[in-house]
Design an enzyme around this catalytic site. Sequence first.
Site, PDB file in Angstrom:
ATOM      1  N   ASP A   8       0.876  -1.159   0.000  1.00 43.29           N
ATOM      2  CA  ASP A   8       0.000   0.000   0.000  1.00 43.29           C
ATOM      3  C   ASP A   8       0.925   1.224   0.000  1.00 43.29           C
ATOM      4  O   ASP A   8       2.127   1.102   0.255  1.00 43.29           O
ATOM      5  CB  ASP A   8      -0.883  -0.045   1.255  1.00 43.29           C
ATOM      6  CG  ASP A   8      -1.756   1.179   1.401  1.00 43.29           C
ATOM      7  OD1 ASP A   8      -2.358   1.596   0.400  1.00 43.29           O
ATOM      8  OD2 ASP A   8      -1.819   1.720   2.517  1.00 43.29           O
ATOM      9  N   ASP A  10      -0.011   5.154   1.110  1.00 43.04           N
ATOM     10  CA  ASP A  10      -0.193   6.028   2.275  1.00 43.04           C
ATOM     11  C   ASP A  10      -0.288   5.211   3.562  1.00 43.04           C
ATOM     12  O   ASP A  10      -1.086   4.276   3.662  1.00 43.04           O
ATOM     13  CB  ASP A  10      -1.475   6.849   2.123  1.00 43.04           C
ATOM     14  CG  ASP A  10      -1.427   7.778   0.927  1.00 43.04           C
ATOM     15  OD1 ASP A  10      -1.018   8.926   1.095  1.00 43.04           O
ATOM     16  OD2 ASP A  10      -1.788   7.335  -0.181  1.00 43.04           O
TER      17      ASP A  10
END
Length: 221
Positions: A8, A10
């Site tokens: 991922d 953020d």
Amino acid sequence: MIRGLLFDLDGTLLDSAPDFVYCLNSLLEKYQKPPTDENLIRSYVSDGSAKLVKLGFKIEEEHPEFEKLKKEFLDSYKNNLGKFSNLFIGASELIEKIKLNNLKWGIVTNKPYEYASKIIEETPDLSSCMTLVCPDHLKKAKPSPEGILLACNQLNLNPKEVIYFGDHQKDLMASRAAGTLTAACTYGYALQSSDLKNDDIEVRNLLEFSKTNFKSLDEHS
């Protein structure tokens, strides 16, 4: 055997919360509203712009000013993209180790391509990313496993050969459904140790994980 790592963005590789804190509180100041606590904003970063606007202005999406405020927030974010963000400690070291071990790696994020691609272009340590999958490329974003499976296909990897790193329940759900090994990043924005299931790996910080012997993870895969 582990042959690839997917992340991922953020809250996992990138600490982008300072950008969101600046943009939201600047907008609140413009409308003479009190600022929102930084730690509270951090906990909502992975939920997207709509949640942040609702949090800061204490309104719902049905409010007549909601769309206008959301657009102003996104315009501000676009203009300040990456201005206050930094990679989490250990991210650079982990990426370097991935390259030294000739492993494949990529990013699967719920961040729109317009923003994610610019961040990668402007962050030298992310330039070796081999695939970037965003909601723009999918019918369903996380928690659907579609993005992770697409990235695995693009890298010619079996999901069982891959670790997926994320900091939100949506990430864990997507990883488990895709059949990848799940790395729960509890240093990020939205996970605690209690969110893990038996086969998940807890990553308390990336610097510590970068010292891992990847072969030792094969027993999980």
